[in-house]
Each structure stands twice: as structure tokens, then as C-alpha cells.
Design a protein around this motif. Sequence first.
Motif, mmCIF file in Angstrom:
data_model
loop_
_atom_site.group_PDB
_atom_site.id
_atom_site.type_symbol
_atom_site.label_atom_id
_atom_site.label_comp_id
_atom_site.label_asym_id
_atom_site.label_seq_id
_atom_site.Cartn_x
_atom_site.Cartn_y
_atom_site.Cartn_z
ATOM 1 N N GLU A 111 -113.759 8.369 15.617
ATOM 2 C CA GLU A 111 -114.019 7.142 14.866
ATOM 3 C C GLU A 111 -114.589 7.446 13.479
ATOM 4 N N THR A 112 -114.046 8.483 12.881
ATOM 5 C CA THR A 112 -114.418 8.869 11.525
ATOM 6 C C THR A 112 -113.220 8.650 10.608
ATOM 7 N N PRO A 113 -113.429 8.629 9.296
ATOM 8 C CA PRO A 113 -112.286 8.539 8.384
ATOM 9 C C PRO A 113 -111.295 9.680 8.597
ATOM 10 N N GLU A 114 -111.814 10.871 8.901
ATOM 11 C CA GLU A 114 -110.939 12.020 9.146
ATOM 12 C C GLU A 114 -110.104 11.819 10.411
ATOM 13 N N GLY A 115 -110.747 11.257 11.436
ATOM 14 C CA GLY A 115 -110.019 10.989 12.675
ATOM 15 C C GLY A 115 -108.954 9.934 12.483
ATOM 16 N N GLN A 116 -109.278 8.894 11.722
ATOM 17 C CA GLN A 116 -108.309 7.835 11.441
ATOM 18 C C GLN A 116 -107.137 8.388 10.635
ATOM 19 N N ALA A 117 -107.436 9.234 9.669
ATOM 20 C CA ALA A 117 -106.376 9.828 8.856
ATOM 21 C C ALA A 117 -105.459 10.699 9.714
ATOM 22 N N ALA A 118 -106.023 11.399 10.689
ATOM 23 C CA ALA A 118 -105.212 12.235 11.585
ATOM 24 C C ALA A 118 -104.280 11.376 12.424
ATOM 25 N N LEU A 119 -104.771 10.238 12.898
ATOM 26 C CA LEU A 119 -103.933 9.329 13.686
ATOM 27 C C LEU A 119 -102.798 8.767 12.843
ATOM 28 N N VAL A 120 -103.101 8.425 11.613
ATOM 29 C CA VAL A 120 -102.068 7.909 10.701
ATOM 30 C C VAL A 120 -101.001 8.970 10.453
ATOM 31 N N ALA A 121 -101.431 10.208 10.274
ATOM 32 C CA ALA A 121 -100.490 11.300 10.032
ATOM 33 C C ALA A 121 -99.597 11.542 11.247
ATOM 34 N N MET A 122 -100.182 11.491 12.442
ATOM 35 C CA MET A 122 -99.387 11.679 13.662
ATOM 36 C C MET A 122 -98.405 10.535 13.868
ATOM 37 N N ALA A 123 -98.833 9.333 13.534
ATOM 38 C CA ALA A 123 -97.943 8.177 13.636
ATOM 39 C C ALA A 123 -96.726 8.356 12.735
ATOM 40 N N LYS A 124 -96.986 8.742 11.490
ATOM 41 C CA LYS A 124 -95.903 8.943 10.532
ATOM 42 C C LYS A 124 -94.967 10.045 10.996
ATOM 43 N N ALA A 125 -95.534 11.141 11.503
ATOM 44 C CA ALA A 125 -94.721 12.275 11.956
ATOM 45 C C ALA A 125 -93.847 11.915 13.152
ATOM 46 N N SER A 126 -94.292 10.946 13.938
ATOM 47 C CA SER A 126 -93.510 10.550 15.117
ATOM 48 C C SER A 126 -92.576 9.381 14.822
ATOM 49 N N GLY A 127 -92.533 8.948 13.557
ATOM 50 C CA GLY A 127 -91.574 7.930 13.155
ATOM 51 C C GLY A 127 -92.022 6.505 13.376
ATOM 52 N N THR A 128 -93.353 6.281 13.425
ATOM 53 C CA THR A 128 -93.842 4.923 13.621
ATOM 54 C C THR A 128 -95.049 4.706 12.715
ATOM 55 N N ASP A 129 -95.688 3.545 12.868
ATOM 56 C CA ASP A 129 -96.913 3.284 12.116
ATOM 57 C C ASP A 129 -98.108 3.447 13.047
ATOM 58 N N LEU A 130 -99.303 3.250 12.510
ATOM 59 C CA LEU A 130 -100.519 3.472 13.294
ATOM 60 C C LEU A 130 -100.559 2.566 14.520
ATOM 61 N N GLU A 131 -100.177 1.320 14.337
ATOM 62 C CA GLU A 131 -100.179 0.387 15.465
ATOM 63 C C GLU A 131 -99.215 0.847 16.557
ATOM 64 N N GLY A 132 -98.031 1.293 16.126
ATOM 65 C CA GLY A 132 -97.046 1.763 17.100
ATOM 66 C C GLY A 132 -97.508 3.014 17.824
ATOM 67 N N PHE A 133 -98.150 3.929 17.092
ATOM 68 C CA PHE A 133 -98.627 5.162 17.707
ATOM 69 C C PHE A 133 -99.759 4.876 18.693
#
Length: 354
Positions: A247-269
Motif C-alpha cells: 500500500e505504498t506508491p511503489e507498490g501501486q506503481a508495480a501493480l500498474v506496471a504488471m497490469a500493463k504488461a499483461s494487457g489490461t488496466d489496474l482494475e482489470g489486473f
Amino acid sequence: MRKRLLATLALSLTAFASLPSLAAPRDDFKVCWTIYAGWMPWGEAKAQGIIDKWAKKYDVTIDVVQLNDYVESINQYTAGQFDGCAMTNMDALTIPAAGGVDTTALIVSDFSNGNDGIVMKGKGKTVADLKGKTVNLVQFSVSHYLLARALETAGLSERDLSTVNTSDADMVAAFNTQDVQNVATWNPLLAEVKSMPDTTEVFNSSKIPGEIMDMMVVNTETLKENPNLGKALTGAWYEMTALMISETPEGQAALVAMAKASGTDLEGFKAQLANTKLFYTPKESLDFVLSPDLPKTMEKIAQFSFDHGLLGEGAPDANAIGMAFAKDVTVGDTNNIKLRFDPTYAQMAADGTL
């Protein structure tokens, strides 16, 4: 005499240096993974430098390679082109283990809790509606196992329908055609096919919790000879999962990056993660691996695999391949143990000794 003595000495030194037990340990390794919600942390751990950090700690280098075809990634691991590979429990049993490659589940990272599903187009609304239909799937994968378990709930069997082997790389495009009406697949592909018009998910893995596991497996001999590989991979994995829930900015940024890499957005991931029982801490993984339910589940997997001829040519029964678990529990042929669920490294992570 002196020449003979020198020659003898040189021969002795050559033999001494060639002894396997005295060979220098390896320090360069490769592991592979493919796009899937539960495996996205491997790619992000590499991008964040976490893999390199832990590899440096243990004086090794580890190349974490993303491949595009899941089955091909397992085949390459089985052929020795990679030291480790992200795969499911059933595929670990039926491909490398059945192929004679002694394999260790280094990290049991999660189990599918809705991330694998069966989707129908049009009028099909229940598993029973699959009778007489054709289902596209990665043949003999966990999707195939999921289909078999789904059919059981409706009093059907695979004899009541047809299957077509389809690569995961081609699944979404195939389902987008008129010819393909039903698929069994996993996320993020599952989310894509479910989003298409006039579709219904008739069954998913939440109905069989704990049966479809996701793991990072490593060649047993390689791990035994190079325990630093296991330590580095395990340490990196749990640092990455800790970041995901920080629940840090770094953690949120990592989730966003993984979402993008898997072809979706943060909500989808996040939706995909919600359908994944991801073991974010080593203790969670340990509790699962140490459970007496794990050997029972793997016996069920072995039976399905034998029924489909996946345990190797000439396998006499579902016990043809031995499997080893914690607390000296084994199932199958103890003289042919080829798949091991070893909690050693997760225990080290839990104890804080990595």
C-alpha cells in the motif's frame, strides 16, 4: 624417469580436476515464465532489479525470460534450455516429470480461484449445455483438467463432447471467429473472452479450490548442486509480493506496471488477482504445502493424467510417477520420484534466514 613422473602427475591432476564433486558450482542460470496473473510478479521483479539484487547477494546471475507460448516454455525447460519454469502442478507432472526430468516445486505461488474458466457463446448457459459441442483448449493442460472436473458436476464425461487443441497464443483470436463457440482457458485470456458479446462463463476454478496450482519449478539436480539459485529466487519472489501488498506508491506503481504488461488496466489486473489465491507471504505458501490435502490433490491429478495417457508410454497406472512431499510423505512409485514439493526455501523465507 622424470618425464614419466611429470606425465603421471599431469594425468593425475587432469583426473582430479574432472571429478564432478570438485567442479566449481554454477553461477549463471535461466528461468522462464509466461503471461498469467499469478506469474506477472516475475517480470516485475526483473524490471525492478529485485532479481539482480538477490542474485548478487548469492553470487549468481539469473536471467528471468518471458516466453509467449506456455506449453513451449515447459518443453524448453524439459529439454534443459532453462533451469526453472513457471508452470502448473499438473503440467509439472505430465511434461517434465513424465519425461524423466526430476523437478522440484521451489515456490508454490498460488492456486487458481476463478482464474481458469469455461466460456460459451450464444444459448449455452450451463455445463450441461456443452453436451455434443466442441471446446477449444490447450489440450492436456489444466484447462483440460478443469473441463473434465466441470463435466463431472453435470453427470457428463469427455465422451459427450469434442475438444480442439488450441495454443494459448491463438485462443482469443480463435474465439473471435464464428467457428469457435466454446473455450476453456485462463486469465488474462479468460477476461478477454468473457468480455465479448453474448458469452457466459459456465464453470470456473473457484468450484475446485486448491486443485490448479501455480509454481516456479526448478530442475532438482541443479537445485541440489546450486542451492543459492533457490535462495535467490525465493528471496526475490517474496520481496516482490510484499511490495504488491505494501500500500505504498511503489507498490501501486508495480501493480500498474504488471497490469500493463499483461494487457489490461489496474482494475482489470486487480480483478484477475481477486480470482487468484496468491500466497503473498512464505507462511501462506508453507501452510498450503504442508497440508495433508496436497498429496490427495496430486493423486487426483495423477489419475486424470493417467486416464489421458500423460504419464509416459508404458505407465501401468496412476502411480507410475512418484511424488515427494513434506514430512517424508510420498505417493506413487517411490523408486521413480520425479516431482518434489520441497518447503525448504519457503521455510527459510518464513524464518527470515535467507
